[in-house]
Design an enzyme around this catalytic site. Structure first.
Site, short mmCIF file in Angstrom:
data_model
loop_
_atom_site.label_atom_id
_atom_site.label_comp_id
_atom_site.label_asym_id
_atom_site.label_seq_id
_atom_site.Cartn_x
_atom_site.Cartn_y
_atom_site.Cartn_z
N PRO A 198 -3.54 2.40 -2.32
CA PRO A 198 -2.53 3.36 -2.80
C PRO A 198 -2.21 3.13 -4.28
O PRO A 198 -2.45 2.02 -4.79
CB PRO A 198 -1.30 3.05 -1.94
N PRO A 199 -1.69 4.12 -4.96
CA PRO A 199 -1.33 3.97 -6.36
C PRO A 199 -0.30 2.86 -6.54
O PRO A 199 0.60 2.71 -5.71
CB PRO A 199 -0.71 5.31 -6.74
N GLY A 200 -0.45 2.10 -7.60
CA GLY A 200 0.56 1.10 -7.93
C GLY A 200 0.44 -0.22 -7.21
O GLY A 200 1.32 -1.06 -7.31
N GLY A 202 -1.88 -2.42 -7.85
CA GLY A 202 -2.40 -3.44 -8.75
C GLY A 202 -3.91 -3.44 -8.91
O GLY A 202 -4.48 -4.47 -9.25
N GLU A 420 27.15 11.27 8.97
CA GLU A 420 26.61 9.95 8.63
C GLU A 420 27.06 8.89 9.62
O GLU A 420 26.30 8.00 9.99
CB GLU A 420 27.01 9.54 7.20
N HIS A 423 24.84 8.96 12.63
CA HIS A 423 23.60 8.20 12.44
C HIS A 423 23.86 6.71 12.60
O HIS A 423 23.15 6.00 13.31
CB HIS A 423 23.05 8.40 11.02
#
Ligand code: ADP
Ligand code: MG
Ligand code: ZN
Length: 606
Positions: A198-200, A202, A420, A423
């Site tokens: 995945p991007p990022g 390294g 909220e 949840h």
């Protein structure tokens, strides 16, 4: 602009001005030495002249009796009124003609030079905008654009959390360091190594680290740079790149974003693209033609391996793939340790805890997190970055920046608070749910009017059906709370519903967990690292009947979860009221402020 072309233009200008000068000099030489005007007047008076011709600067003509062996004369004219007076005085006088050659030349040349300079300036601007490849004149001249770093300055110490990838690349480093040993034994190093992840995570970093560890030059080029305007440029660049690298061996060639250039031929929204195909073909040819024993190691990176042309991945080309995945908790601690050196962190900062609240973060995300934390601390005017700054930074990244300016109507705030709290209470009631970390009704910039932050205790790799169902209950508890309290539901649950529907669909179609449809997998997970929706063109390979059954099963799962959410909240109605009241009062509460949110209270189990 092309050097050669520029030189040609300067040569032309030089030749032109030389010509002008020569012409001036020639006409000067042709001219006869002028005589003084006073002498001319005298000769005229004595009647010794004939065939006079006059222009507005000079008078010329024949001498009836030659003087100094000359039979013709020329003189520069003098203003008639002045001449009269001067003649009366009897002095000898001559008009002197200015030498206008240089002025003439300048009046010709200066505009030319200016126009040329202006034009080349415009031209350069234009070509710079087009990626600076040299534009119209220098197609294929990539010498300057190949990016080489003699010393990347990155070592394996700067890369953390991706130990498997590092271990595999160690071998490459030792090959580059001790190349003769390897070639003596006839060992073959893999020709091309593809870093996939995945991007990022390294990939670029670890490629540089290989070069840094081995102490060899690092030639890098990004696949996206090959998107040029002229067919053939990309191919020429690939050729250049390999040529230069061979001369610098041992070294590393790194092709970043390989997918930009290595897309499967003949597919994609715009059909075949000649330029890309040529570039790709050139790359394939170079890959085949080059021998790793020369000491050139080829690395490439991509986050979309599934769209690469199969020809690239064939044996003898990029035949070794190294997965660079998102770091696990231990890996995140290691990455945080690398990056925390850059900032002034307080001693109390517990990186293990930070790693605990950042599941799914990549190396780049973590580097960014540390920076955000430092920014938060700076804003606060603090000397050191505290643990609290880190928690805030995580919230900022996960939920978006707070937007206190957004004003909600009192009734809306109440609805959000109950939503909220619904949840949060559901999460603390059901087993296996991530503990509630914080509940807030401060609007965030990413759409949410409030949020419930759950803090996972561990990275999870296996999730049971019961846990999936419980997650659905938690997600639906927001709406259930609204229904319970106000007898009416709102649009605030749209996001929750999308997530619930995703989970339900996956239970049925991907995990084979529905009793009605059995263990069949009806939809495959695509191995794209960018999420499934990008490649949403999956073929449906089941009947209409099955499609209907899927829809029914999904609906049933959701209905059931919604009913359970209602039941859970009904049981904890008093706590729901109290929690919502507290939330309205304080805007943000944690389990410390409101103990019923603590996870140990595991009431209504599955
Ligand atoms: P990729 O090429 O995989 O998209 P990069 O190598 O460009 O990711 O990573 C971007 C930045 O994120 C790096 O410069 C580094 O600061 C940080 N980073 C990413 N992964 C790691 C890691 N494993 N260890 C340390 N830092 C990392
Ligand atoms: Mg990269
Ligand atoms: Zn919600």
């Amino acid at each position: 602009m092309d050097k050669k072309f520029q030189w040609n233009a300067w040569y032309f200008l030089l030749a032109f001005s030389l010509l002008l000068m020569f012409q001036g000099w020639w006409s000067e030489r042709q001219a006869v030495e002028p005589i003084a005007y006073s002498e001319f007047l005298k000769l005229l008076k004595d009647g010794k002249l004939s065939e006079l011709s006059i222009n507005n600067q000079q008078i010329s003509g024949k001498l009836l009796e030659p003087i100094n062996n000359r039979s013709s004369f020329v003189t520069n004219r003098v203003d008639p009124a002045l001449a009269e007076e001067l003649a009366a005085s009897g002095a000898k006088f001559t008009a002197v003609r200015e030498n206008t050659l240089v002025a003439n030349l300048l009046s010709w040349l200066l505009p030319l030079v200016l126009i040329f300079a202006f034009w080349s300036f415009l031209f350069r601007r234009l070509t710079d905008k087009q990626g600076g490849l040299g534009g119209l004149v220098s197609v294929g001249k990539s010498k300057a654009k190949v990016y080489v770093e003699r010393d990347t300055g990155v070592t394996f110490d700067d890369v953390a959390g991706i130990d498997e990838a590092k271990a595999e690349l160690e071998e490459i480093v030792s090959f580059l360091k001790d190349q003769p040993k390897y070639s003596r034994l006839g060992a073959r190093i893999p020709k091309g190594i593809l870093l996939v992840g995945p991007p990022g995570t390294g990939k670029t970093l670890v490629a540089k680290a290989v070069a840094g560890e081995a102490g060899v030059p690092f030639f890098s080029i990004s696949g996206s740079e090959f998107v040029e305007m002229f067919v053939g440029v990309g191919a020429a660049r690939v050729r250049d790149l390999f040529e230069q690298a061979r001369k610098a061996a041992p070294c590393i060639i790194f092709i970043d974003e390989l997918d930009a250039l290595g897309k499967m031929r003949g597919v994609g929204a715009f059909g075949g693209n000649d330029e890309k195909e040529q570039t790709l073909n050139q790359l394939l040819a170079e890959l085949d033609g080059f021998d790793p024993r020369e000491g050139v190691v080829l690395l490439a990176a991509t986050n979309r391996p599934e769209i690469l042309d199969p020809a690239l991945l064939r044996a003898g080309r990029f035949d070794r793939q190294i997965v660079v995945d998102r770091p696990d908790r231990k890996g995140r601690v290691a990455i945080l340790k690398v990056h925390i050196k850059r900032i002034q962190a307080a001693a109390e900062v517990d990186l293990v805890q930070v790693a605990g609240i950042t599941p799914g973060f990549t190396g780049a995300d973590l580097a960014n997190l540390i920076n955000e934390a430092a920014i938060t601390a700076t804003r606060r005017g603090a000397e050191q970055v505290s643990m609290d700054d880190f928690t805030r930074a995580v919230e900022r990244i996960v939920a978006g920046a707070e937007r206190r300016g957004r004003l909600l109507l009192p009734h809306e705030r109440e609805v959000v608070a109950y939503h909220e709290m619904g949840h949060a209470l559901a999460a603390s009631s059901l087993p296996g749910m991530d503990p509630v970390h914080k509940v807030s009704i401060i609007p965030r910039s990413i759409g949410a009017l409030g949020y419930t932050l759950q803090r996972p205790t561990d990275d999870r790799f296996l999730i049971t059906l019961g846990e999936l169902k419980n997650r659905m209950v938690v997600l639906l508890a927001g709406r259930a709370a609204e229904q319970l309290l106000f007898g009416e539901i709102s649009t605030g649950a749209a996001d929750d519903l999308a997530k619930v529907t995703d989970i339900a669909r996956q239970i049925v179609t991907r995990f084979g967990m529905s009793a009605d449809l059995g263990q069949a997998v009806l939809e495959r997970q695509s191995n794209s690292f960018l999420g499934d929706n990008l490649i949403a063109m999956r073929e449906k390979d089941y009947s209409e009947q099955t499609a209907r059954e899927i829809d029914l099963a999904v609906r049933q799962l959701i209905d059931k979860a919604y009913r359970r959410a209602g039941e859970v909240l009904q049981q904890r109605r008093a706590e729901l009221d109290e929690g919502a009241r507290l939330l309205l009062e304080r805007e943000t509460i944690t389990p410390e402020d409101f103990p019923p949110l603590r996870p140990e209270r595991t009431a209504g189990a599955q």
